[in-house]
Design an enzyme around this catalytic site. Sequence first.
Site: not given
Ligand code: BEZ
Length: 192
Positions: A97, A22-26
Amino acid sequence: MINTVEESQKVAVSHLEDVWLFGYGSLIFKVDFPVLEQRQAAIRGWERRFWQGSHDHRGTPESPGRVVTLVESADAICEGMAFRVSPETFSHLDHREKNGYIRRFEPLIFKDEEHEPAEAIVYFASPQNAAFLGDAPLEEMAEQIATSIGPSGRNSDYLLQLDAALKALLINDEHVSQLAQRVRLMVAEGVY
Ligand code: BEZ
């Protein structure tokens, strides 16, 4: 000292054929890994927050930037993108990460409800990690993001790319959009 994700803090995935991530950021706007399938999805009980310090990507040890992590919040839903990947992908992601993130499994809610429920690996940085910055007034966070730069580029680009990617997916995240609006103004006004 910047570490990769600690061996002891990795949830085992190598025995699996494929894994949802699951991605929530980059991970939403920088997909530099092979993807078998992707679907819009969400996880319950977590909020996306610019509360993690970035010494290695969007800032430096002397002047850390701010990047997203997940913060527990009982009634919250964090929307993002789920990627089905092969387990080998995690060695690349664990390196990308580093700096405070650990992995855990969370139940996924697919946007398209016809799909069977699944669990996904989520990277998050807990308040106990050394790079955690926590909450601060909006103006202070915006200023830190507007002025920080690291080996992966400007912290403001990370924020604005994430804001654009969420909007393109029709995901409303007030924390991200308010920060982006403030940083855009600071840049336009030539303050930074
Ligand atoms: C993400 O996009 O899910 C993510 C955000 C921060 C660190 C690793 C992954």
